[in-house]
Scaffold this motif. Structure first.
Motif, mmCIF file in Angstrom:
data_model
loop_
_atom_site.group_PDB
_atom_site.id
_atom_site.type_symbol
_atom_site.label_atom_id
_atom_site.label_comp_id
_atom_site.label_asym_id
_atom_site.label_seq_id
_atom_site.Cartn_x
_atom_site.Cartn_y
_atom_site.Cartn_z
ATOM 1 N N SER A 192 9.989 7.803 -5.324
ATOM 2 C CA SER A 192 8.968 7.105 -4.538
ATOM 3 C C SER A 192 8.995 7.512 -3.068
ATOM 4 C CB SER A 192 9.161 5.595 -4.640
ATOM 5 O OG SER A 192 10.416 5.214 -4.077
ATOM 6 N N PHE A 332 10.502 6.637 -9.986
ATOM 7 C CA PHE A 332 9.434 6.184 -9.090
ATOM 8 C C PHE A 332 9.427 4.659 -8.973
ATOM 9 C CE2 PHE A 332 5.082 4.603 -8.581
ATOM 10 C CZ PHE A 332 4.771 5.146 -7.338
ATOM 11 N N TYR A 333 9.739 3.968 -10.078
ATOM 12 C CA TYR A 333 9.682 2.515 -10.072
ATOM 13 C C TYR A 333 10.974 1.884 -9.546
ATOM 14 C CZ TYR A 333 5.532 3.317 -12.880
ATOM 15 O OH TYR A 333 4.316 3.747 -13.318
ATOM 16 N N GLN A 336 11.739 1.887 -5.815
ATOM 17 C CA GLN A 336 10.995 0.972 -4.965
ATOM 18 C C GLN A 336 11.571 -0.438 -4.967
ATOM 19 O OE1 GLN A 336 6.566 1.474 -4.974
ATOM 20 N NE2 GLN A 336 6.955 2.815 -6.746
#
Length: 944
Positions: A192, A332-333, A336
C-alpha cells in the motif's frame, strides 16, 4: 508539465511537514510502544533538489556529513526509462522525493515509475557512496548510466516483477568529473506504500560504510541481548515455578529480537539471501502485532489486580485479528492496518502507564522498575522526535542505551519479583519447618508418654513370676512397644537430617563394642528367628579408631535391623575393611544377609523416602520406608557412598564407605593366658561363624577344630580325646546341642569344658540339662566369649548364665546400685509416676512425687534432695522454669540437687534447652531399668 520553483518549494515544505506529522508519526508511536527497531540515521536538509537538479559545488563532503537527496526529482509515471533513453518528447513532472505516489499527485498505489536527478559535485570530491533504503517493493538505480544498486526485479507487470527490500550501500568509485546523473526505477504491485518513500543519502564512502556498520552493530548487539535474555527467562520458566509473567516476558524478548533484524534496516536480509518477500513482509507485521499482544498479557499477569481484564482482552482480540489478517490477506490490505492500529497502541501505552502507577501505589514487587522503564521509553521517544525535527543531533548510542535500559528495567521487575517470591517462600518454608518440628515434637511427646508406661511396666512385669503364656503376652507387648518406638525414632531422625547440615564429629570408638551393641539392640526383635549375627574386622582395621560413632551406629542399626526383618533363617554378616584414598582413611563396610532378597526392578525404590519394595495393602513386612533413606543421607553427607546388590531368594548385601581417623588411644588387649595351648572343638552349621571364630581363637592362642555336623564330631572319637573343651551351637540340623552334650557326658564320660551358644528363648532349657559349664546367648560378643573360656580354667565347673535384656548380657541386679538417695520425681502423668517409682524400687531406692513444676520447687526448697527426675511438660509450671527456680533459690554453700530431664521430648533443641535451664543430664522416655540404673551409677557411683 513544468511548475515554478516557488510552487515546488512550497509543495516540498508542506509535504515535509505532513510527513513529519502523519506518515512517519507511526514510527515514533511504535518506538513509544517498544515494538520498532533502531531508527535510520537522519540528517537535516541543507541542499534541496530543485527542478531535478542539485548543486553541491559548495558542499564539504570530506567532513563526514551526509546529504539527503530530497526535493523535486524528474518523475516519469508508468515509464521505466533506462539511462540514455530520455528524450524531450517524454512527459514528466517534478515529484516530491521522498513521498508516496498517492500523496501528492493522487497517483495510483500500484504501478511503476522512473525518477531522475542531476547532481553537480564539488571539484576534487572524495570517493562517494549512496545509502539507499528499501522501497517496500523493487527498485533499480543507475549512476551515470551504470547500475549501482538493485533490489528485486523491476518490471511493468505484476507477473514479471519480484519485490524485495533491503537497505543498500552503493559505491560510486567510477564517477569521472563532477557531474552525476541518478536514475531510480521503482515497481510496486503489492504494497500500500508505493513510491520512493525514504531518503537517499550521498556522502563520503568511508562515512557511509562506517554508518552502515554501526547501525548493523547496534541492531545485532540488541538482538543478541534480547535473544539471550529471552532464552534465559524461558529457561527460568521451564525449570522454575512456571510463572506466567516470566513466560510472557521471555516470548516478548524473543519476538522483539526478530524485529531488530527483520524490520527497519533489515539486517536479516543481508544474512539470509533470497528469502521470499511475502514471508518477510508478513513476519514484520505479525511480529509487530504479536509484540503488543504479548506485552499486554505480560502486564496483565504481572499486575492482575491493577489491570482491567476486559480492556486487555479487547486489545488482545484486536491484535489477534490483525495477526490473522497479516497471515491471510494480501499485503495491500494488511499493510494499511498499521495506521488505525495506532489507536490501540496509544490506548495501551496510556493504560499501561496507569497500571504501573497503581502498582507503585499498591507497593507491588518491581512496580517502580516498571514505571521507570515507561519513563525511559518516553525519554527515548522525545529524543528521537527532537532528532527528526532537527533540534538534536542523532546518536545511535542514545537509542541503543534507551532500549537496553527498558529491557534491563523490565528484567529487574522479574528478578525483583523472583527474589521477593523466593524470600516469601523461604519465610513460609521456615514457618512450615518450625510447625513441622513442633508437630513432630508434640506427637513424639504424646506417643512416648504412654509408651513409657507400656515398655517400662512390661519390663518390670517380666521380672516377676509368670507362667509361659503370660510371659509370651508380656514379651509381645514389649516388642510391639519397642517397634513403635523405632518407627518414631526413624521419623524424628529423618526430620532432623532434613533440617541439619551434617558433618562428622570424631571421637575415640571401640569398633567391636560398637557393632556388638548394634547386634544386642537388633537381636531382641529377632529372637523368634534362627539367625546368626556375625561380624568380621579385617586385620588392617584397628579395633580402636576415631570416627562419628553415633551416626555409624545409626546406619548399622538400620541396615542390620532391615536385614533381620527380611531374614527368617541363616546369618547376618557385617564385615569391616580398610581403604585409603590419599590421606583419608575409609571403612569399607558390608552388611550381608540370607533373606528373601530384592527383585532387580525394585531396587531403585530402596533409597526413596516412604517407599518400599512391597507397598501393597497385602504386604507381609511393615515399616515406614525411612531407614535406608536415613542411611544414605548420613553416608553421603560424610562424603561416602552406599549401594546394594541382591539376589531374590538368596539374600542382600549393602556396601557403604564411612570416614575414620587413626586414634592416638590404644586399647590394651586382654591376655588370655589360660587359653594358651588349649584345644577346643566348635560345632556350628554356619560355616561363616566357624571361620570368624577360628580367627579369633587363633589370636588368643587357642587351637580350634571345627565341625558343621554333630555326627562328624561324635564320630571323631580319637581326635576328641585330646580336647580341652567344645563350643556347641544349640540349633543344628539332625541333632541339637543338648543332645550332643548328653552323649559327651553320659556315653563318653568326658568332663571337658562345654559351652552352649543358643538363642535367648532356649536359655532356661539349656540350664535345666546341667550339661554345660557356660551358656551364652546369641549374638555372642567375641571378647566376652574368650573371657568366659579363659575363666573356665580358673574355676572349674563354674557355671554362669547369660540372659537377654541388657546390652551387657547381665541379669538386672535388683539390689541398690548406690547408697540410699533422696529422690524426687516431678511428673504429671500418673502412669509414668508408677513406672518411675517401680523402677527405682527395683533398684532399691524410694522417691517422692510432685505433680507439677510448682510443687517440685516447693519440695526442693524444703527438702535437700540428692536427685530430681524432671519432666519438661507439666501444668502450672514446666520443668525448665522449675529448674531455673530451684537453681536460683539455692544458696551459696548449699548442696544443689542433680536435676535430670526425664522427658518424651527427644529433639536436639529440647536437650539444649534443658541444659540452658540448668539441668545436669537428659534421659529420654520411655525409660527402662537399665537407663535409670546407668544414670544413677553415673552421678552416684557405689564407691562414693
Amino acid at each position: 508539465m513544468l511548475l515554478s520553483p516557488l510552487w515546488h518549494k512550497s509543495i516540498y515544505i508542506i509535504n515535509l511537514t505532513v510527513r513529519n506529522t502523519v506518515f512517519y508519526y507511526h514510527r515514533w508511536l511504535l518506538a513509544l510502544s517498544l515494538v520498532w527497531g533502531l531508527p535510520v540515521v537522519c540528517h537535516s536538509q541543507e541542499y534541496p533538489v530543485t527542478n531535478g537538479e542539485l548543486w553541491l559545488t559548495e558542499a564539504q563532503l570530506e567532513d563526514g556529513s551526509l546529504i539527503a537527496l530530497d526535493g523535486d526529482w524528474e518523475f516519469y509515471w508508468n515509464q521505466l526509462i533506462d539511462p540514455g533513453g530520455f528524450t524531450d518528447s517524454l512527459e514528466f513532472t517534478y515529484h516530491l522525493f521522498p513521498s508516496l505516489w498517492n500523496e501528492n499527485d493522487r497517483l495510483q498505489v500500484f504501478g511503476y515509475a522512473t525518477y531522475r536527478v542531476h547532481i553537480r559535485l564539488p571539484d576534487n570530491a572524495p570517493s562517494i557512496a549512496l545509502s539507499i533504503p528499501d522501497y517496500y517493493s523493487s527498485f533499480r538505480i543507475f549512476a551515470n548510466g551504470e547500475i549501482v544498486a538493485e533490489n528485486g526485479t523491476v518490471a511493468t507487470t505484476k507477473e514479471a516483477y519480484t519485490p524485495y527490500w533491503a537497505h543498500t550501500t552503493a559505491q560510486l568509485d567510477k564517477i569521472e568529473g563532477n557531474e552525476l546523473e541518478l536514475v531510480l526505477q521503482i515497481s510496486n504491485f503489492d504494497h500500500s506504500k508505493g513510491g520512493g518513500v525514504q531518503s537517499i543519502y550521498l556522502g563520503n564512502k568511508e562515512t557511509i560504510s562506517k554508518g552502515r556498520e554501526l547501525e548493523l552493530a547496534y541492531a545485532f548487539a540488541l538482538t543478541g541481548c534480547l535473544l539471550m535474555g529471552g532464552l534465559f527467562f524461558f529457561g527460568l520458566y521451564l525449570f522454575g515455578k512456571h510463572e506466567k509473567p516470566t513466560l510472557f516476558f521471555s516470548l516478548f524478548c524473543l519476538v522483539f529480537s526478530y524485529r531488530m533484524v527483520g524490520s527497519d534496516i533489515y539486517p536479516l536480509h543481508g544474512l539470509i539471501h533470497n528469502v521470499p518477500w511475502i514471508i518477510t513482509t508478513r513476519l514484520e507485521y505479525v511480529s509487530l502485532f504479536l509484540c503488543v499482544l504479548i506485552f499486554g498479557w505480560y502486564t496483565r499477569s504481572l499486575y492482575k489486580k491493577e489491570t482491567s481484564k476486559v480492556l486487555i482482552q479487547t486489545l488482545s482480540v484486536i491484535s489477534t485479528i490483525c495477526i490473522i489478517a497479516s497471515l491471510t490477506l494480501p499485503p495491500f490490505y494488511f499493510s494499511q492496518i498499521i495506521r488505525p492500529y495506532f489507536v490501540v497502541i496509544i490506548v495501551y501505552i496510556l493504560y499501561a502507564s496507569w497500571v504501573y502507577i497503581l502498582g507503585v501505589l499498591h507497593n507491588k514487587p518491581g512496580s517502580r522498575f516498571a514505571l521507570a522503564s515507561t519513563g525511559v521509553v518516553f525519554l527515548v521517544f522525545i529524543y528521537e522526535m527532537g532528532v527528526y525535527l532537527g533540534y538534536a543531533e542523532k546518536r545511535l548510542l542514545v537509542s541503543f542505551i534507551g532500549y537496553i535500559a527498558f529491557f534491563f528495567l523490565q528484567s529487574l521487575i522479574l528478578s525483583y519479583r523472583f527474589a521477593f517470591t523466593l524470600k516469601r517462600e523461604k519465610r513460609k518454608a521456615e514457618a512450615a519447618l518450625v510447625a513441622k518440628s513442633e508437630f513432630l515434637s508434640t506427637m513424639s511427646h504424646e506417643i512416648r508418654t504412654p509408651l513409657n508406661a507400656v515398655i517400662g511396666l512390661s519390663g518390670i512385669l517380666s521380672e516377676t513370676k509368670l507362667n509361659d503364656e503370660q510371659r509370651e503376652f508380656i514379651n509381645t507387648i514389649r516388642v510391639s512397644g519397642e517397634g513403635l518406638l523405632s518407627i518414631i525414632n526413624n521419623i524424628l531422625d529423618f526430620s532432623r537430617l532434613d533440617e541439619e547440615t551434617l558433618s562428622p564429629i570424631y571421637s575415640d570408638t571401640d569398633l567391636p563394642e560398637l557393632v556388638e551393641d548394634v547386634f544386642d539392640l537388633v537381636a531382641s526383635t529377632a529372637s523368634q528367628k534362627n539367625i546368626d549375627f556375625i561380624y568380621d574386622i579385617h586385620d588392617k582395621v584397628p579395633h580402636y579408631i576415631s570416627t562419628d560413632a553415633p551416626r555409624l551406629q545409626q546406619v548399622l542399626i538400620n541396615l542390620v535391623g532391615n536385614a533381620a526383618k527380611f531374614t527368617e533363617t541363616g546369618e547376618i554378616l557385617v564385615r569391616f575393611g580398610h581403604e585409603r584414598v590419599g590421606s583419608s582413611n575409609w571403612l569399607e563396610i558390608t552388611v550381608s544377609d540370607t533373606g528373601i532378597g530384592i527383585p532387580e526392578d525394585k531396587i531403585d525404590r530402596l533409597f526413596k523416602r516412604f517407599s518400599q519394595v512391597d507397598s501393597s495393602t497385602t504386604r507381609k513386612y511393615g515399616g515406614t520406608g525411612l531407614g535406608l533413606v536415613i542411611c544414605k543421607k548420613i553416608v553421603q553427607a560424610f562424603g561416602g557412598s552406599i549401594d546394594v546388590k541382591s539376589t531374590p531368594g538368596k539374600g542382600t548385601t549393602f556396601h557403604f564407605t564411612y570416614p575414620f581417623e587413626l586414634s592416638h588411644t590404644t586399647k590394651e588387649q586382654t591376655p588370655y593366658t589360660r587359653l594358651q595351648g588349649k584345644h577346643f572343638a566348635a560345632l556350628d552349621d554356619n560355616e561363616t561363624n566357624l571361620q570368624i571364630l577360628t580367627k579369633q581363637c587363633q589370636k588368643a592362642g587357642l587351637t580350634l577344630t571345627t565341625y558343621t555336623h554333630p555326627e562328624d564330631f561324635l564320630a571323631d572319637k580319637a581326635h576328641t580325646d585330646t580336647l580341652d573343651g567344645a563350643i556347641i551351637d544349640m540349633q543344628m540340623p539332625g541333632m541339637n546341642g543338648t543332645s550332643v552334650a548328653r552323649i559327651v557326658r553320659n556315653e563318653w564320660k568326658s568332663q571337658i569344658k562345654l559351652v552352649l551358644i543358643t538363642s535367648m528363648l532356649n536359655v532356661s532349657e539349656a540350664i535345666k540339662e546341667q550339661h554345660f559349664d557356660v551358656t551364652l546367648s546369641k549374638p555372642i560378643r567375641q571378647s566376652q566369649l574368650l573371657e568366659q573360656l579363659n575363666q573356665l580354667f580358673k574355676e572349674p565347673k563354674t557355671r554362669k548364665t547369660w540372659e537377654p535384656g541388657t546390652t551387657k548380657r547381665e541379669k538386672i541386679d535388683p539390689t541398690p546400685v548406690a547408697r540410699d538417695l533422696r529422690i524426687l520425681i516431678a511428673e504429671d502423668n500418673v502412669f509414668n509416676q508408677k513406672v518411675a517409682l517401680k523402677i527405682l524400687e527395683r533398684l532399691g531406692q524410694e522417691a517422692d512425687v510432685s505433680i507439677n513444676g510448682k510443687k517440685a520447687v516447693e519440695r526442693a526448697v524444703s527438702t535437700p534432695y540428692d536427685l530430681i527426675f524432671m519432666d519438661m511438660n507439666m501444668p502450672e509450671m514446666d520443668g525448665l522454669e522449675a529448674t531455673e527456680h530451684i537453681k536460683a533459690l539455692s544458696k551459696p554453700g548449699d548442696k544443689t540437687p542433680i536435676i535430670i530431664a526425664m522427658t518424651a521430648n527427644v529433639l536436639d533443641e529440647h536437650m539444649e534447652r534443658c541444659f540452658q535451664a540448668g539441668m545436669d543430664d537428659f534421659l529420654t522416655k520411655p525409660v527402662t531399668i537399665n537407663s535409670v540404673k546407668e544414670m544413677l551409677e553415673k552421678w552416684f557411683p557405689a564407691h562414693s
